[in-house]
Structure formats: structure tokens, C-alpha cells
Scaffold this motif. Structure first.
Motif, PDB file in Angstrom:
ATOM      1  N   VAL A 165       0.849  -1.200   0.000  1.00 35.75           N
ATOM      2  CA  VAL A 165       0.000   0.000   0.000  1.00 35.75           C
ATOM      3  C   VAL A 165       0.878   1.241   0.000  1.00 35.75           C
ATOM      4  CG1 VAL A 165      -1.999  -1.046   1.110  1.00 35.75           C
ATOM      5  CG2 VAL A 165      -0.155  -0.125   2.533  1.00 35.75           C
ATOM      6  N   THR A 166       0.384   2.291  -0.652  1.00 35.70           N
ATOM      7  CA  THR A 166       1.021   3.597  -0.576  1.00 35.70           C
ATOM      8  C   THR A 166       0.198   4.427   0.387  1.00 35.70           C
ATOM      9  OG1 THR A 166       1.735   3.417  -2.878  1.00 35.70           O
ATOM     10  CG2 THR A 166       1.821   5.604  -1.873  1.00 35.70           C
ATOM     11  N   ILE A 167       0.867   5.012   1.404  1.00 34.12           N
ATOM     12  CA  ILE A 167       0.128   5.662   2.488  1.00 34.12           C
ATOM     13  C   ILE A 167       0.714   7.030   2.820  1.00 34.12           C
ATOM     14  CG2 ILE A 167      -0.677   3.527   3.562  1.00 34.12           C
ATOM     15  CD1 ILE A 167       1.680   3.641   5.461  1.00 34.12           C
ATOM     16  N   ASP A 168      -0.150   7.881   3.411  1.00 41.68           N
ATOM     17  CA  ASP A 168       0.262   9.141   4.020  1.00 41.68           C
ATOM     18  C   ASP A 168       0.068   9.001   5.527  1.00 41.68           C
ATOM     19  OD1 ASP A 168       0.620  10.160   1.466  1.00 41.68           O
ATOM     20  OD2 ASP A 168      -1.388  11.060   1.388  1.00 41.68           O
ATOM     21  N   LEU A 169       1.011   9.541   6.288  1.00 42.20           N
ATOM     22  CA  LEU A 169       0.966   9.420   7.749  1.00 42.20           C
ATOM     23  C   LEU A 169       1.024  10.791   8.410  1.00 42.20           C
ATOM     24  CD1 LEU A 169       3.551   6.526   8.112  1.00 42.20           C
ATOM     25  CD2 LEU A 169       1.124   6.329   8.629  1.00 42.20           C
ATOM     26  N   GLU A 170       0.305  10.913   9.538  1.00 43.57           N
ATOM     27  CA  GLU A 170       0.385  12.119  10.355  1.00 43.57           C
ATOM     28  C   GLU A 170       0.316  11.701  11.817  1.00 43.57           C
ATOM     29  OE1 GLU A 170      -1.833  16.172   9.747  1.00 43.57           O
ATOM     30  OE2 GLU A 170      -3.012  14.991  11.190  1.00 43.57           O
ATOM     31  N   ALA A 171       1.333  12.103  12.602  1.00 44.03           N
ATOM     32  CA  ALA A 171       1.407  11.717  14.016  1.00 44.03           C
ATOM     33  C   ALA A 171       1.214  12.936  14.908  1.00 44.03           C
ATOM     34  CB  ALA A 171       2.745  11.057  14.315  1.00 44.03           C
ATOM     35  N   LYS A 172       0.336  12.787  15.919  1.00 41.58           N
ATOM     36  CA  LYS A 172       0.092  13.848  16.891  1.00 41.58           C
ATOM     37  C   LYS A 172       0.407  13.354  18.293  1.00 41.58           C
ATOM     38  CE  LYS A 172      -3.827  16.009  14.426  1.00 41.58           C
ATOM     39  NZ  LYS A 172      -5.263  16.362  14.529  1.00 41.58           N
ATOM     40  N   VAL A 173       0.996  14.225  19.098  1.00 40.25           N
ATOM     41  CA  VAL A 173       1.203  13.961  20.523  1.00 40.25           C
ATOM     42  C   VAL A 173       0.556  15.099  21.289  1.00 40.25           C
ATOM     43  CG1 VAL A 173       2.901  13.764  22.381  1.00 40.25           C
ATOM     44  CG2 VAL A 173       3.326  12.646  20.192  1.00 40.25           C
ATOM     45  N   GLY A 175      -2.353  16.170  20.928  1.00 42.91           N
ATOM     46  CA  GLY A 175      -3.159  16.961  20.011  1.00 42.91           C
ATOM     47  C   GLY A 175      -2.380  17.823  19.041  1.00 42.91           C
ATOM     48  N   GLU A 176      -1.052  17.858  19.162  1.00 39.23           N
ATOM     49  CA  GLU A 176      -0.223  18.677  18.290  1.00 39.23           C
ATOM     50  C   GLU A 176       0.491  17.801  17.269  1.00 39.23           C
ATOM     51  OE1 GLU A 176       0.064  21.999  18.276  1.00 39.23           O
ATOM     52  OE2 GLU A 176      -1.403  22.210  19.904  1.00 39.23           O
ATOM     53  N   VAL A 177       0.433  18.227  15.973  1.00 39.34           N
ATOM     54  CA  VAL A 177       1.151  17.499  14.925  1.00 39.34           C
ATOM     55  C   VAL A 177       2.650  17.698  15.127  1.00 39.34           C
ATOM     56  CG1 VAL A 177       1.542  17.253  12.448  1.00 39.34           C
ATOM     57  CG2 VAL A 177      -0.750  17.773  13.300  1.00 39.34           C
ATOM     58  N   LEU A 178       3.404  16.614  15.164  1.00 38.05           N
ATOM     59  CA  LEU A 178       4.852  16.707  15.373  1.00 38.05           C
ATOM     60  C   LEU A 178       5.535  17.309  14.149  1.00 38.05           C
ATOM     61  CD1 LEU A 178       5.429  13.169  16.923  1.00 38.05           C
ATOM     62  CD2 LEU A 178       5.429  15.353  18.137  1.00 38.05           C
ATOM     63  N   PRO A 179       6.624  18.100  14.359  1.00 39.57           N
ATOM     64  CA  PRO A 179       7.356  18.680  13.217  1.00 39.57           C
ATOM     65  C   PRO A 179       7.870  17.613  12.251  1.00 39.57           C
ATOM     66  CG  PRO A 179       8.081  19.650  15.301  1.00 39.57           C
ATOM     67  CD  PRO A 179       7.196  18.496  15.639  1.00 39.57           C
ATOM     68  N   ASP A 180       8.247  16.470  12.802  1.00 40.60           N
ATOM     69  CA  ASP A 180       8.752  15.366  11.967  1.00 40.60           C
ATOM     70  C   ASP A 180       7.741  14.220  11.922  1.00 40.60           C
ATOM     71  OD1 ASP A 180       9.001  14.704  14.598  1.00 40.60           O
ATOM     72  OD2 ASP A 180      11.079  14.009  14.496  1.00 40.60           O
ATOM     73  N   GLY A 181       6.456  14.567  12.115  1.00 40.73           N
ATOM     74  CA  GLY A 181       5.434  13.520  12.208  1.00 40.73           C
ATOM     75  C   GLY A 181       4.554  13.388  10.982  1.00 40.73           C
ATOM     76  N   VAL A 182       4.997  13.959   9.843  1.00 41.92           N
ATOM     77  CA  VAL A 182       4.215  13.883   8.617  1.00 41.92           C
ATOM     78  C   VAL A 182       5.037  13.225   7.518  1.00 41.92           C
ATOM     79  CG1 VAL A 182       2.962  15.186   6.850  1.00 41.92           C
ATOM     80  CG2 VAL A 182       2.902  15.953   9.234  1.00 41.92           C
ATOM     81  N   GLU A 224      10.358  10.306  20.449  1.00 50.98           N
ATOM     82  CA  GLU A 224      10.653   8.884  20.613  1.00 50.98           C
ATOM     83  C   GLU A 224      10.204   8.374  21.981  1.00 50.98           C
ATOM     84  OE1 GLU A 224      14.524   5.830  20.515  1.00 50.98           O
ATOM     85  OE2 GLU A 224      14.788   8.004  20.326  1.00 50.98           O
ATOM     86  N   GLY A 225       9.514   7.233  21.959  1.00 51.57           N
ATOM     87  CA  GLY A 225       9.068   6.614  23.204  1.00 51.57           C
ATOM     88  C   GLY A 225       7.708   7.071  23.686  1.00 51.57           C
ATOM     89  N   LYS A 226       7.159   8.137  23.075  1.00 50.80           N
ATOM     90  CA  LYS A 226       5.850   8.639  23.494  1.00 50.80           C
ATOM     91  C   LYS A 226       4.740   7.996  22.660  1.00 50.80           C
ATOM     92  CE  LYS A 226       7.407  13.165  25.145  1.00 50.80           C
ATOM     93  NZ  LYS A 226       7.229  14.643  25.023  1.00 50.80           N
ATOM     94  N   ASP A 227       3.550   7.921  23.264  1.00 52.55           N
ATOM     95  CA  ASP A 227       2.388   7.426  22.531  1.00 52.55           C
ATOM     96  C   ASP A 227       1.862   8.534  21.627  1.00 52.55           C
ATOM     97  OD1 ASP A 227       2.456   4.911  23.605  1.00 52.55           O
ATOM     98  OD2 ASP A 227       1.084   5.384  25.252  1.00 52.55           O
ATOM     99  N   ALA A 228       1.620   8.186  20.368  1.00 52.50           N
ATOM    100  CA  ALA A 228       1.123   9.170  19.404  1.00 52.50           C
ATOM    101  C   ALA A 228      -0.180   8.686  18.786  1.00 52.50           C
ATOM    102  CB  ALA A 228       2.159   9.401  18.311  1.00 52.50           C
ATOM    103  N   GLU A 229      -1.022   9.648  18.430  1.00 51.80           N
ATOM    104  CA  GLU A 229      -2.235   9.343  17.663  1.00 51.80           C
ATOM    105  C   GLU A 229      -1.863   9.475  16.195  1.00 51.80           C
ATOM    106  OE1 GLU A 229      -5.745  12.123  17.057  1.00 51.80           O
ATOM    107  OE2 GLU A 229      -6.538  10.794  18.621  1.00 51.80           O
ATOM    108  N   VAL A 230      -1.900   8.361  15.481  1.00 46.17           N
ATOM    109  CA  VAL A 230      -1.420   8.329  14.098  1.00 46.17           C
ATOM    110  C   VAL A 230      -2.603   8.166  13.152  1.00 46.17           C
ATOM    111  CG1 VAL A 230       0.111   7.187  12.442  1.00 46.17           C
ATOM    112  CG2 VAL A 230       0.740   7.271  14.869  1.00 46.17           C
ATOM    113  N   THR A 231      -2.681   9.073  12.185  1.00 47.42           N
ATOM    114  CA  THR A 231      -3.691   8.973  11.133  1.00 47.42           C
ATOM    115  C   THR A 231      -3.015   8.460   9.873  1.00 47.42           C
ATOM    116  OG1 THR A 231      -4.962  10.810  12.048  1.00 47.42           O
ATOM    117  CG2 THR A 231      -5.380  10.221   9.748  1.00 47.42           C
ATOM    118  N   VAL A 232      -3.567   7.403   9.302  1.00 49.32           N
ATOM    119  CA  VAL A 232      -3.005   6.811   8.100  1.00 49.32           C
ATOM    120  C   VAL A 232      -4.067   6.853   6.999  1.00 49.32           C
ATOM    121  CG1 VAL A 232      -3.604   4.471   8.895  1.00 49.32           C
ATOM    122  CG2 VAL A 232      -1.961   4.760   7.051  1.00 49.32           C
ATOM    123  N   LYS A 233      -3.651   7.320   5.820  1.00 48.90           N
ATOM    124  CA  LYS A 233      -4.549   7.358   4.661  1.00 48.90           C
ATOM    125  C   LYS A 233      -3.949   6.505   3.559  1.00 48.90           C
ATOM    126  CE  LYS A 233      -6.770  10.376   1.283  1.00 48.90           C
ATOM    127  NZ  LYS A 233      -6.952  11.769   0.776  1.00 48.90           N
TER     128      LYS A 233
END
Length: 461
Positions: A165-173, A175-182, A224-233
Motif C-alpha cells: 500500500v502507498t500511504i500518508d501518515l500524520e502523528a500527533k502527541v 493533540g499537536e502534529v509533530l514537526p517530523d510527524g508527517v 521517541e518513546g511517546k504514545d502518538a495518535e497516528v492517522t493513516v490514509k
């Protein structure tokens, strides 16, 4: 010069040296010459200041200190040779007496290579794994080759195990999108386990343009090591198609015309690999048995230096390349610092003991290293370092490490001698004959290197 040697313990001596003052003449002349080039005195040309003026202006003590520092290595070396000891590392020197015009006296304490008695090692017996290649092993090898020639094609259905699959990812910790989380257009094979925990469950069942959110602990990056809410498309779904296992595949994937020939070659390669592993296992186990037979006093300073070297190499080379520090490494390994230091000490002791014993065997068996053996070893070391043979040889020469390479080969030869004298049987009770192993010397050298590590027990005179 007069010297005497006192044995403090089996691995350390104290040299007591007395030098008549006239033997310092060359060093005194050199000291005056050096000071002459460094200072200026009004009324005298540079380099032409008389000795008496230097004594008056700068003090006779400064001249004596320079002369003694220049002369000590020479007199220490003479004392070592006269005492016929093999020092390890640098000595601890203490000047006990310095009478101008009369006498220089000093002591030098240094670790020495201990005297070792090598007992009869012909009775060593070890058991190694049998060389057995099953049909399942061959099928797995061919299947791995088949996987390399897989193709993909887009499908209009929900994603399932094995799909790409080809996917897009976005990670939030928090409620904030991480600078390196896209990340965008990431290609991922479902079930490979190469991305985040939980992603397989999230994408399975999604079609193109489908989206899901899951929670995962980040394995790297700023959080690193923190729980993140990850949205995958999911943007595309592609099915992997494996080629048919037939003669056509054999011709595509190899130089063989038939699948049977390909499988026969796979079996042969697997047998060779297992024979190599068996030889390495035999050498490691014979070495362990040899170490049990020999008592080796351990030089404390040498052991301390070796522990520090191994710890430094791990922290500043191996872990640095992986982006880890020692604290994080120990956390991953599930070890305390005390456990780590105890293991490092044990490994260092084994490495030093191995070098001492094999070096003694080299002398006892009068083993020499030929140019061809050294060249072959250099080529292998160059390959493992990622350098060309010419680059590696040049680096070795510039760093003065040729004797170290010669030592590695010699120790490998010593271990090979012991292995040939030992009885090696496999788990089926069959005697294993390693005498025809063309790579015996190199595998033995590798077995020794695995134990001794990067540090080298050097003799300094």
C-alpha cells in the motif's frame, strides 16, 4: 648504567636504574641546543647563547629537566632489554635521585607479559552441530528468491496481508502534529513489521482513499518513546504477484535452465554455509576448552585499559552510528550498568587471556606468517571494512598496524593447530574432519578476533 629488576607479582616488575652523569652528556648537549632555539638573550645571536648564560638566565634545573626527559626512554629501554622482560603498555617512572654532575637514578614499574605453560591440548574434545540441509531449507531458500522477483499490480479492493500500500501518515502527541510527524507516499508491505506497531491492523480492510486512526509508541524522532495518535490514509492498494515455480522462473532468476538445477544449487550453497558455520563453531568451542586448560595471571592495568577501550568503542563508535547512547542501549538490552560492566570485564579478560595463550603457542610451535597469508587476511579485512584493498593497506601502513595484522594471522594459525589436534564430532556422533577446509586459517582468525575485540595487547620497549 646499572639496573636491577624486582618482581612485584607475576604480571608486574619494578626496574631500578642508576645512570652515571657522564652518560647524560648527549642529552644535556641536546637540551642546551633546544633551549638555544627557543629563547633570545640580548647581545647574543639566536642559537649562539653559551651554556653558562642559559644556566644563569633560565636555571640549570630547566636544562636538567629537559635532558632527563630526553634520556629516560633510552635508559628505560636498555634496562628492559637487560632484564629480558616483555613490558605491556607504558611504565610508571619515578626519578628517585638527580645529583648534578654525579648521578641520575629512577625506578620504572610496568606490567609484563606473564610466563605461561601450555599443557598438552591433544585431548580436547568438542561437539558441533551436524551439517544437515532439509527439503524445507531448500524450499525456503527458493521461496526467498521467488519473493525478490515478485511484481505488483493495482487492485480495486480492500487491503489485505501481503499487499503493498502507498500511504500518508500524520502523528500527533497531545493533540499537536509533530514537526517530523508527517510523511507522504510511503510504500509499505502489510505484515512486514517495518513501520509502527498497530499499522497492519489499521490499514487492513481499507480501500484507496480510506483512512484510519490508531495509537502507537513512536520508535524514533523528536517524540521517541511517546504514545502518538497516528492517522493513516491509503492512496493505492497493490497486490503482490509471485512468479510460478517452474523452469522459466529458474532461467529468469539464475544461470540454470531447470528448477531442479536451481534447487540442487541452493542445497549446495546451504551445505557450504552450514559447513562454514560448523567450522567456526568448532574453533570457538576448541578455544573455550583451551582457555580452561591454562592458568593466566591477569595484569591489572592492562585489564583496566582494555575495559575502558571496549566501553569507549561501544559508546563512541557502534552506538553513535545507531543514534543511541549507553543509557538507551542498556534500557533496550534490559541490563543494569553493573551487569554491563561485569560482562565487559569478563569479555576483556577472555580477550587478553586468548592473546597471551595463542601468542605463546605461536612461539612454541614456531609459526610464521607468509606474505600470501598476510595478503589474503588483508583482503578479507578490507572487504569487511568497506574499503578497497589498496586503501586498507595504505591506512594500515600509515597507522603502523601491520604488526597487528601479522599477529591476527599468527593467532589464527595457532588456533588452527589446536583444532587439528582436537577431536571434533557432530551431534550425530560423526567425526568432523576440518583439515581439508580451505578457509580454515581465515575462519580461525575470525574466531580469535571475535574474542579479542579491537584492542591489541602491545609490547612497548
Amino acid at each position: 648504567m646499572k639496573s636491577a629488576v624486582e618482581t612485584l607479582n607475576p604480571t608486574r616488575v619494578r626496574l631500578t636504574v642508576e645512570v652515571p652523569f657522564e652518560e647524560l652528556k648527549d642529552s644535556l648537549d641536546a637540551a642546551y641546543k633546544k633551549i638555544n632555539q627557543q629563547v633570545t638573550v640580548k647581545g647574543f645571536r639566536k642559537g649562539k647563547i653559551p651554556a653558562r648564560v642559559i644556566d644563569q638566565r633560565f636555571g640549570r634545573g630547566a636544562v636538567l629537566e629537559e635532558a632527563v626527559n630526553d634520556a629516560l626512554p633510552k635508559f628505560y629501554t636498555e634496562a628492559v632489554n637487560e632484564a629480558d622482560v616483555n613490558p605491556l603498555g607504558q611504565p610508571e617512572v619515578d626519578i628517585t635521585e638527580l645529583k648534578d654532575g654525579e648521578l641520575l637514578a629512577f625506578t620504572a614499574e610496568v606490567d609484563i607479559r606473564p610466563a605461561i605453560e601450555i599443557p598438552d591440548y591433544s585431548g580436547i574434545e568438542v561437539t558441533v552441530d551436524a551439517v544437515e540441509v532439509t527439503d524445507e531449507d531448500v524450499e525456503k531458500s527458493v521461496e526467498q528468491l521467488r519473493e525478490r522477483f515478485a511484481s505488483t499490480s493495482p487492485v480495486e479492493r480492500a487491503a489485505q496481508d501481503g499487499d503493498v500500500v502507498t500511504i500518508d501518515l500524520e502523528a500527533k502527541v497531545d493533540g499537536e502534529v509533530l514537526p517530523d510527524g508527517v510523511a507522504s507516499d510511503v510504500s509499505y508491505t502489510i505484515g512486514s513489521g517495518e513501520l509502527l506497531d498497530g499499522i497492519d491492523e489499521a490499514v487492513k480492510g481499507l480501500e484507496a482513499d480510506g483512512e484510519a486512526t490508531f495509537t502507537s509508541q513512536l520508535k524514533g524522532g523528536s517524540a521517541e518513546g511517546k504514545d502518538a495518535e497516528v492517522t493513516v490514509k491509503v492512496t493505492t492498494v497493490a497486490a503482490r504477484e509471485l512468479p510460478e515455480l517452474d523452469d522459466e522462473f529458474a532461467q529468469l532468476a539464475s544461470e540454470f535452465d531447470t528448477l531442479d538445477e536451481l534447487k540442487a544449487d541452493s542445497r549446495k550453497r546451504l551445505e557450504n554455509m552450514k559447513q562454514f558455520d560448523q567450522a567456526t563453531q568448532a574453533q570457538e568451542r576448541v578455544l573455550d576448552e583451551l582457555l580452561k586448560l591454562v592458568e593466566v595471571p591477569m595484569p591489572e592495568k592492562l585489564l583496566e585499559d582494555e575495559i575502558n577501550t571496549r566501553k569507549h568503542n561501544l559508546e563512541h563508535h557502534q552506538l553513535g552510528q545507531m543514534g543511541l547512547d549507553l543509557v538507551k542501549y542498556l534500557e533496550i538490552q534490559g541490563k543494569t550498568e553493573e551487569e554491563f560492566l561485569a560482562e565487559t570485564k569478563e569479555q576483556a579478560e577472555k580477550g587478553i587471556k586468548t592473546q597471551f595463550i595463542l601468542d605463546e603457542l605461536v612461539n612454541k610451535e614456531k609459526l610464521d606468517v607468509s606474505r600470501e597469508e598476510l595478503t589474503e587476511h588483508l583482503f578479507r579485512r578490507a572487504a569487511s571494512s568497506g574499503m578497497s584493498p589498496d586503501q586498507f593497506a595504505q591506512a594500515v601502513a600509515q597507522q603502523g598496524q601491520v604488526p597487528m595484522l601479522v599477529g591476527e594471522v599468527a593467532r589464527g594459525k595457532a588456533l588452527a593447530v589446536v583444532v587439528e589436534a582436537a577431536k571434533v564430532v557432530d551431534t550425530n556422533g560423526e567425526v568432523v574432519d576440518l583439515s581439508d577446509d580451505e578457509d580454515e586459517l581465515e575462519t580461525a582468525a575470525e574466531a580469535v578476533e571475535a574474542v579479542t575485540g579491537e584492542a591489541e595487547v602491545s609490547e612497548d620497549k
